[in-house]
Design an enzyme around this catalytic site. Sequence first.
Site, PDB file in Angstrom:
ATOM      1  N   HIS A 103       0.810  -1.226   0.000  1.00 57.87           N
ATOM      2  CA  HIS A 103       0.000   0.000   0.000  1.00 57.87           C
ATOM      3  C   HIS A 103       0.840   1.271   0.000  1.00 57.87           C
ATOM      4  O   HIS A 103       0.348   2.338   0.370  1.00 57.87           O
ATOM      5  CB  HIS A 103      -0.968  -0.007   1.200  1.00 57.87           C
ATOM      6  CG  HIS A 103      -2.086  -0.990   1.057  1.00 57.87           C
ATOM      7  ND1 HIS A 103      -2.800  -1.506   2.122  1.00 57.87           N
ATOM      8  CD2 HIS A 103      -2.631  -1.566  -0.049  1.00 57.87           C
ATOM      9  CE1 HIS A 103      -3.713  -2.350   1.678  1.00 57.87           C
ATOM     10  NE2 HIS A 103      -3.627  -2.411   0.371  1.00 57.87           N
ATOM     11  N   GLY A 119      -1.586 -10.149  11.794  1.00 53.85           N
ATOM     12  CA  GLY A 119      -2.084  -8.834  12.216  1.00 53.85           C
ATOM     13  C   GLY A 119      -2.877  -8.067  11.178  1.00 53.85           C
ATOM     14  O   GLY A 119      -2.790  -6.847  11.126  1.00 53.85           O
ATOM     15  N   THR A 120      -3.639  -8.792  10.384  1.00 48.38           N
ATOM     16  CA  THR A 120      -4.514  -8.097   9.422  1.00 48.38           C
ATOM     17  C   THR A 120      -5.944  -8.587   9.567  1.00 48.38           C
ATOM     18  O   THR A 120      -6.164  -9.777   9.803  1.00 48.38           O
ATOM     19  CB  THR A 120      -4.025  -8.249   7.958  1.00 48.38           C
ATOM     20  OG1 THR A 120      -4.995  -7.671   7.081  1.00 48.38           O
ATOM     21  CG2 THR A 120      -3.771  -9.682   7.548  1.00 48.38           C
ATOM     22  N   SER A 121      -6.887  -7.647   9.404  1.00 48.38           N
ATOM     23  CA  SER A 121      -8.298  -8.030   9.522  1.00 48.38           C
ATOM     24  C   SER A 121      -8.768  -8.805   8.283  1.00 48.38           C
ATOM     25  O   SER A 121      -9.879  -9.326   8.264  1.00 48.38           O
ATOM     26  CB  SER A 121      -9.168  -6.783   9.729  1.00 48.38           C
ATOM     27  OG  SER A 121      -8.933  -5.865   8.684  1.00 48.38           O
ATOM     28  N   PRO A 158      -4.944 -11.964  17.363  1.00 46.65           N
ATOM     29  CA  PRO A 158      -5.684 -12.244  18.599  1.00 46.65           C
ATOM     30  C   PRO A 158      -7.176 -12.453  18.353  1.00 46.65           C
ATOM     31  O   PRO A 158      -7.883 -12.987  19.205  1.00 46.65           O
ATOM     32  CB  PRO A 158      -5.451 -11.003  19.468  1.00 46.65           C
ATOM     33  CG  PRO A 158      -4.885  -9.959  18.568  1.00 46.65           C
ATOM     34  CD  PRO A 158      -4.357 -10.622  17.338  1.00 46.65           C
ATOM     35  N   GLU A 159      -7.646 -12.019  17.158  1.00 48.38           N
ATOM     36  CA  GLU A 159      -9.079 -12.153  16.866  1.00 48.38           C
ATOM     37  C   GLU A 159      -9.329 -13.069  15.678  1.00 48.38           C
ATOM     38  O   GLU A 159      -8.440 -13.313  14.871  1.00 48.38           O
ATOM     39  CB  GLU A 159      -9.670 -10.768  16.557  1.00 48.38           C
ATOM     40  CG  GLU A 159      -9.752  -9.891  17.793  1.00 48.38           C
ATOM     41  CD  GLU A 159     -10.100  -8.452  17.468  1.00 48.38           C
ATOM     42  OE1 GLU A 159     -10.579  -8.186  16.350  1.00 48.38           O
ATOM     43  OE2 GLU A 159      -9.874  -7.606  18.354  1.00 48.38           O
ATOM     44  N   ALA A 179       1.072 -10.634  17.748  1.00 54.58           N
ATOM     45  CA  ALA A 179       2.237 -10.893  16.892  1.00 54.58           C
ATOM     46  C   ALA A 179       3.536 -10.813  17.673  1.00 54.58           C
ATOM     47  O   ALA A 179       4.414 -11.674  17.527  1.00 54.58           O
ATOM     48  CB  ALA A 179       2.257  -9.885  15.747  1.00 54.58           C
TER      49      ALA A 179
HETATM   50  P1  OAD Z   1      -6.977  -3.444  10.492  1.00 50.66           P
HETATM   51  O1  OAD Z   1      -7.007  -2.288  11.434  1.00 50.66           O
HETATM   52  O2  OAD Z   1      -8.147  -3.640   9.590  1.00 50.66           O
HETATM   53  O3  OAD Z   1      -6.781  -4.802  11.291  1.00 50.66           O
HETATM   54  C1  OAD Z   1      -5.821  -4.943  12.291  1.00 50.66           C
HETATM   55  C2  OAD Z   1      -5.789  -6.380  12.716  1.00 50.66           C
HETATM   56  O4  OAD Z   1      -4.741  -6.523  13.643  1.00 50.66           O
HETATM   57  C3  OAD Z   1      -7.070  -6.886  13.417  1.00 50.66           C
HETATM   58  O5  OAD Z   1      -7.463  -8.123  12.842  1.00 50.66           O
HETATM   59  C4  OAD Z   1      -6.630  -7.086  14.865  1.00 50.66           C
HETATM   60  O6  OAD Z   1      -7.283  -8.195  15.487  1.00 50.66           O
HETATM   61  C5  OAD Z   1      -5.160  -7.376  14.689  1.00 50.66           C
HETATM   62  N1  OAD Z   1      -4.312  -7.048  15.840  1.00 50.66           N
HETATM   63  C6  OAD Z   1      -4.441  -6.085  16.778  1.00 50.66           C
HETATM   64  N2  OAD Z   1      -3.414  -6.099  17.642  1.00 50.66           N
HETATM   65  C7  OAD Z   1      -2.590  -7.118  17.253  1.00 50.66           C
HETATM   66  C8  OAD Z   1      -1.340  -7.633  17.713  1.00 50.66           C
HETATM   67  N3  OAD Z   1      -0.726  -7.117  18.777  1.00 50.66           N
HETATM   68  N4  OAD Z   1      -0.809  -8.686  17.041  1.00 50.66           N
HETATM   69  C9  OAD Z   1      -1.421  -9.217  15.962  1.00 50.66           C
HETATM   70  N5  OAD Z   1      -2.582  -8.764  15.478  1.00 50.66           N
HETATM   71  C10 OAD Z   1      -3.163  -7.719  16.099  1.00 50.66           C
HETATM   72  O7  OAD Z   1      -5.621  -3.307   9.651  1.00 50.66           O
HETATM   73  P2  OAD Z   1      -5.223  -3.983   8.247  1.00 50.66           P
HETATM   74  O8  OAD Z   1      -5.777  -5.342   8.125  1.00 50.66           O
HETATM   75  O9  OAD Z   1      -3.767  -3.795   8.102  1.00 50.66           O
HETATM   76  O10 OAD Z   1      -5.342   0.297   3.635  1.00 50.66           O
HETATM   77  O11 OAD Z   1      -5.969  -3.049   7.241  1.00 50.66           O
HETATM   78  C11 OAD Z   1      -5.825  -3.296   5.882  1.00 50.66           C
HETATM   79  C12 OAD Z   1      -5.827  -1.985   5.125  1.00 50.66           C
HETATM   80  O12 OAD Z   1      -6.994  -1.247   5.473  1.00 50.66           O
HETATM   81  C13 OAD Z   1      -4.699  -1.040   5.473  1.00 50.66           C
HETATM   82  O13 OAD Z   1      -3.502  -1.305   4.798  1.00 50.66           O
HETATM   83  C14 OAD Z   1      -5.247   0.264   5.079  1.00 50.66           C
HETATM   84  C15 OAD Z   1      -6.590   0.124   5.747  1.00 50.66           C
HETATM   85  O14 OAD Z   1      -7.541   0.993   5.433  1.00 50.66           O
HETATM   86  C16 OAD Z   1      -5.102   1.412   2.964  1.00 50.66           C
HETATM   87  O15 OAD Z   1      -4.767   2.431   3.506  1.00 50.66           O
HETATM   88  C17 OAD Z   1      -5.280   1.249   1.494  1.00 50.66           C
END
Ligand code: OAD
Length: 243
Positions: free
Chosen positions: A108, A180-182, A207-208, A224
């Site tokens: 991204h 760590g991605t949703s 964690p979810e 993570a």
């Molecule tokens: P999200 O904010 O959608 O998701 C974050 C994920 O991290 C969730 O599934 C949480 O459960 C998890 N999480 C939280 N704390 C954690 C930890 N300590 N260890 C592991 N996991 C943990 O973020 P992304 O999936 O990265 O795009 O979002 C994807 C894209 O949406 C981003 O790149 C951005 C956003 O809008 C653009 O800007 C194009």
Amino acid sequence: MRPEVRLTVLTGAGVSAASGVPTFRGPQGLWKNYPPEQLATADAFRRDPRLVWEWYNWRRELVAKCEPNAAHRVLAAWSARYHGFKLITQNVDGLHERAGTRSVIRFHGSIWEVLCWSRCAAAPARWRDETVPFPNIPPSCPHCGGLIRPGVVWFGEGIDPVVLEQSFEATECDLFLVIGTSAVVYPAAGLASQAARRGAITVEINPEITPATSSADLSIQGRAEEVLQELERLIQEGSALRP
Ligand code: OAD
């Protein structure tokens, strides 16, 4: 693990959470009550470049004060140890690079890069600018005096074809970790199933529960920074036992 293992890792905002970078979704993911989907678009920038730049300026200031955490550090060590290591990150914060990770594919883009909004002929396609904070918001193009925009992929925009190709190539691997991605934003969210179709074992660390959980070969529910440290400890123990 053997040094020649083809290991590909896909990371999201959760990997930077322990560094203090807020995730996008969830209770701490909002900024001034604007969901990112309403700020991170070309339309939002056209409508109100000052508001969009205030958000990115705030994020740049915040990230500049953050340090890579244990998750970034373990992945950096793996990038040096496993010859077939590749890391695809959706994060734009640059923390993987600051931890020393090699072969980072920035899916991204980067908040530390900018480009001329009107793509003026005098400006390069994109360039690095680490000014924090920008003294004038919205900041202007040093080449034409018009606006610059952050070097990130916004909602509704395509992924750079070169990055897409590199990511597709990286799905040809033995082990694909999704950390760590949703797993709701495509095309990044489709990479794990792509890797599975090409024969990789897929493992999720989060964690979810996410939409990717049920299709992963193994789901490790945890943070993570903790799970990766534990995996690294087991790997080290395993290699110490080997003759
Ligand atoms: P999200 O904010 O959608 O998701 C974050 C994920 O991290 C969730 O599934 C949480 O459960 C998890 N999480 C939280 N704390 C954690 C930890 N300590 N260890 C592991 N996991 C943990 O973020 P992304 O999936 O990265 O795009 O979002 C994807 C894209 O949406 C981003 O790149 C951005 C956003 O809008 C653009 O800007 C194009």
